[in-house]
Design a protein around this motif. Sequence first.
Motif, PDB file in Angstrom:
ATOM      1  N   PRO A  34       0.936  -1.024  -0.007  1.00  0.00           N
ATOM      2  CA  PRO A  34      -0.186   0.066   0.003  1.00  0.00           C
ATOM      3  C   PRO A  34       0.870   1.371  -0.097  1.00  0.00           C
ATOM      4  CG  PRO A  34      -0.770  -1.384   2.020  1.00  0.00           C
ATOM      5  CD  PRO A  34       0.666  -2.071   1.103  1.00  0.00           C
ATOM      6  N   LEU A  35       0.120   2.484  -0.281  1.00  0.00           N
ATOM      7  CA  LEU A  35       0.831   3.527  -0.125  1.00  0.00           C
ATOM      8  C   LEU A  35       1.106   4.000   1.309  1.00  0.00           C
ATOM      9  CD1 LEU A  35       1.486   6.469  -1.868  1.00  0.00           C
ATOM     10  CD2 LEU A  35      -0.684   7.099  -1.137  1.00  0.00           C
ATOM     11  N   ILE A  36       2.391   4.365   1.300  1.00  0.00           N
ATOM     12  CA  ILE A  36       2.889   4.941   2.666  1.00  0.00           C
ATOM     13  C   ILE A  36       2.702   6.428   2.837  1.00  0.00           C
ATOM     14  CG2 ILE A  36       4.893   5.162   4.456  1.00  0.00           C
ATOM     15  CD1 ILE A  36       5.826   2.472   3.200  1.00  0.00           C
TER      16      ILE A  36
ATOM     17  N   VAL B  74      -3.740   2.175   2.129  1.00  0.00           N
ATOM     18  CA  VAL B  74      -2.951   3.047   2.518  1.00  0.00           C
ATOM     19  C   VAL B  74      -2.550   2.860   3.925  1.00  0.00           C
ATOM     20  CG1 VAL B  74      -4.899   4.610   3.098  1.00  0.00           C
ATOM     21  CG2 VAL B  74      -2.607   5.636   2.792  1.00  0.00           C
ATOM     22  N   ILE B  75      -0.907   3.206   4.267  1.00  0.00           N
ATOM     23  CA  ILE B  75      -0.641   3.096   5.705  1.00  0.00           C
ATOM     24  C   ILE B  75      -0.348   4.562   6.081  1.00  0.00           C
ATOM     25  CG2 ILE B  75       1.144   2.355   7.129  1.00  0.00           C
ATOM     26  CD1 ILE B  75       1.455  -0.144   5.324  1.00  0.00           C
ATOM     27  N   VAL B  76      -0.763   5.073   7.137  1.00  0.00           N
ATOM     28  CA  VAL B  76      -0.639   6.342   7.612  1.00  0.00           C
ATOM     29  C   VAL B  76       0.313   6.333   8.743  1.00  0.00           C
ATOM     30  CG1 VAL B  76      -2.629   7.505   6.777  1.00  0.00           C
ATOM     31  CG2 VAL B  76      -2.607   6.669   9.021  1.00  0.00           C
ATOM     32  N   HIS B  77       1.150   7.223   8.879  1.00  0.00           N
ATOM     33  CA  HIS B  77       2.097   7.320  10.046  1.00  0.00           C
ATOM     34  C   HIS B  77       2.673   8.728  10.159  1.00  0.00           C
ATOM     35  CE1 HIS B  77       6.288   7.750   8.625  1.00  0.00           C
ATOM     36  NE2 HIS B  77       5.805   7.406   7.600  1.00  0.00           N
TER      37      HIS B  77
ATOM     38  N   LYS C 253      -4.599   1.740   7.136  1.00  0.00           N
ATOM     39  CA  LYS C 253      -3.807   1.152   8.269  1.00  0.00           C
ATOM     40  C   LYS C 253      -2.971   2.178   8.938  1.00  0.00           C
ATOM     41  CE  LYS C 253      -4.767  -2.875   6.661  1.00  0.00           C
ATOM     42  NZ  LYS C 253      -6.057  -3.738   7.381  1.00  0.00           N
ATOM     43  N   TYR C 254      -2.677   1.811  10.214  1.00  0.00           N
ATOM     44  CA  TYR C 254      -2.131   2.913  11.059  1.00  0.00           C
ATOM     45  C   TYR C 254      -0.875   2.380  11.732  1.00  0.00           C
ATOM     46  CZ  TYR C 254      -2.102   5.540  15.598  1.00  0.00           C
ATOM     47  OH  TYR C 254      -2.103   6.244  16.562  1.00  0.00           O
ATOM     48  N   TYR C 255       0.244   2.958  11.051  1.00  0.00           N
ATOM     49  CA  TYR C 255       1.677   2.624  12.010  1.00  0.00           C
ATOM     50  C   TYR C 255       1.705   3.450  12.804  1.00  0.00           C
ATOM     51  CZ  TYR C 255       6.564   1.932  12.022  1.00  0.00           C
ATOM     52  OH  TYR C 255       8.042   1.771  12.307  1.00  0.00           O
ATOM     53  N   ASP C 256       1.288   2.914  14.176  1.00  0.00           N
ATOM     54  CA  ASP C 256       1.491   3.755  15.325  1.00  0.00           C
ATOM     55  C   ASP C 256       2.827   4.263  15.896  1.00  0.00           C
ATOM     56  OD1 ASP C 256       0.900   4.788  17.807  1.00  0.00           O
ATOM     57  OD2 ASP C 256       0.318   2.893  18.798  1.00  0.00           O
TER      58      ASP C 256
END
Lengths: 170, 663
Positions: free
Chosen positions: B549-551, B615-618, B642-645
């Motif tokens: 996915p897009l980061i 998508v992964i958000v961070h 998605k959430y890259y905490d």
Amino acid sequence: MGDSGKPPMNPYLAGVFLGLVLTASYAVLGAGLGASGGLARLAAALSHLVAPAHTQASAYFGAWAPHYLSYYLVFMFLGLFVGGFLSAWTAGRLQPGLERGLGCPPGRRALFALGGGVLVGFASRLAQGCTSGQALSGGALLLTGSLIFLAALFIAGFAVARFFRGQWYA
Amino acid sequence: MLSTFYGADRLDSPAAWAAAFILGVLFGLALERAGFGSSRRLAAVFYLDDLAVIKVMFTALVTAMLALLLLTGSGLLPPEHLFYLPTVYGAHLLGGLILGTGFAMGGWCPGTAAVGAASGKLDALLFLAGGVLGCLLYNELYPWLAPLAAWGEAGVDFLSPHLGLSQGAAAFYVTLLAVLVFWGCEILERRRGVGGALLSGRFLPTFSLALLLTAAVAYLVAPLDLAQVSAAGPSREAALLAQIEAGTDHIEPEELADRLLAREAGLVVADVRTEAEYRAFHLRGAIHAPLPRVHEVLAPYKNRGLIVLYSGGMTHAAQARDSLARQGFRNVYLLSEGLTGFRERVLKPASLREETPTPEKAARIRAWRAFFLAAPAAVAGPEPAEMPAPLPGLIETDWLARNLGQPWIKIIDLRSQPEYNTGHIPGAVYLSYDSLRGVVGGVSSMLLPAELLAAHFSLIGVTPRDLVVLIPGEKMHDATLVGMAAERLGHRRYAILQGGMAKWLKEKRPLTTALPAAAPSSYYPVQPGADDFTVDARAVLEASQQGRPLILDVRPAEYFRGEKSEEARAGHIPGARNRPFSEDVVAGPEGVFFKPAAELAAAYARLLPDKQSPVIVHCRTGHQASQTFFVLKRLLGYRQVKYYDAGWSEWASRPELPVAPGK
């Protein structure tokens, strides 16, 4: 169709008689007289005949399930018919027919009687009683709601009577 | 002394029915003798052609009124043995108006129609058929009419205190009024040439005098205030007190839980709280019997089976129990410590209890919890119409102001504690977003595991059916971070106040410095697997290598480019794109707002072509990224967010992970 049979009793003496019956009701039952309560139970029982599950689940009639007719006002309602019949019979006032003014077509009188019944049946549930159960029985104890109901009843009756005059007068 | 069927609680017995039948016969006799078997005669009152209806009715009312005063005043009839119709101002006024209209239209009322029908009148039968239809109509419409039927409820209400009179004095004046009305009726009838015969002769003066004399006697023997005596009968009160004293009217939460679990027949559990509270949460299988309607709702169960009442604590349930006992209910019990005690003693998981329960007790607790908490269908929430839609989402200050005080709303104020303490929205609790984070697996500032978040929610009294309203101060991402906690718990009923506290203050909406009146802790159950969106560094590394996915790195641009750094290394994850979180909000003195959805949608469409794009958000710690997560998933409807905490904080500190130098 004029009145026949004996003329009605002196209204004040009839009123005293009725008042004593009401007193007896309070002294024996602990509750006043009532007619619409029995009528409503009858309606609930009829509703149960047609749609038992629906009636049982309904918010208003449902509280009376499953013995809709096991209620003292149902028995009083039956007594009303018997007493009314005995009195009319002995006074020679049994008159089968549709009571109406000469100029009124029977259909219109029938419609007004039915329509008036619908309004009264509905209103008696909203006000938890009718002329006897609410206005008279509660009025005799000087309960505020009953007296408001009594006043509203006559005010509305006098206000709308002109629209229904035709069924009695030519 | 007379004992009535009602007083002895035997109105439902065959003997009472027989008595009612005989009284009905006499009632019918009286009405027919008065000439009320004729609709024409009844209706004539409205055209002033025959005032018999007024005369008979008023005489009967006065006669019974005086007779009852004499009976109660002399001690023959105990006033608490009588049933007093409760007053409902609105329903009685409206009901009277409609009934009067129907009376004039149909020419009958129910009692007279029965007599008319017995005399053979077809119109009376039709009227009664109409009456049945009217009752049916009322029953069908009752769900909508219920508020009207309760409009202006005043309980048992006597006229006399309103006039500053004793019951005896009021009765005397009513008698006097009746006598004046009778004379007025006779004069009017004579003037109209339709009667008035009683004006001449001795009857009317004698009758008037007799009534007034009786009224005077009644006044003398009736010093009692009916209103007071009717409130409580001495004998019942004593029995009730004895019962309370002996404590035989309580049921312990554990016992109730077991009996409900066993689905015991004849056990009726009634929730006497308000409708909103009941909807928000109630014990599985409990019926709703709000205080004003408690008699009505529980009438079918009177002295049949076992009724257990509960409210939040004990007060309201005890009030309902006392009132029911006075009405002759003898099978009413109270839940000890109410719902609060039930939550504490039954629903609280074994792991959170102070004393470690025995294995048997722990098994019992599991069974209770499975029964009372695992059936979301049985735990109804507020109607969707009351909830702002869609959720999770944004709400406006208007909506919140309108719904302040609803028990199913939990407001969480995210400003600093001094700001909260000097004035907050009524009912709001203070929460620091940072209390929901901690060191997990060596990485700092991680959102806590679900169990700990659930404990936090429990402590501030949030239940799964509550709408959590988040109030940001200056930073929208404070609210979205608490939103992430809700997401991790699978709690979808949360909303963020658009504009935040600044807008609320600007609009001069209600404020208080008092803590919420009652903020009982609740129990918040953990739903395993609710968090399917948090990803770790490995998943991000894969995305980095595969280009999908897009980061999405939401940190400020200078951090993304590596010009600024607060971590071990500067730069960004290879392949990541930058969309600073601050681009999505507008913050100023008016408050903090998300930009209009259309504007946001257009901006993100350039990065993520369709709503299925993964998508992964961070960000650095997961704080700012929570805001972008909320925008993408909850405001714009992207499905695979998605959430890259752990974020850049972890990534930069792990030398094995690649870093793209800034450009």
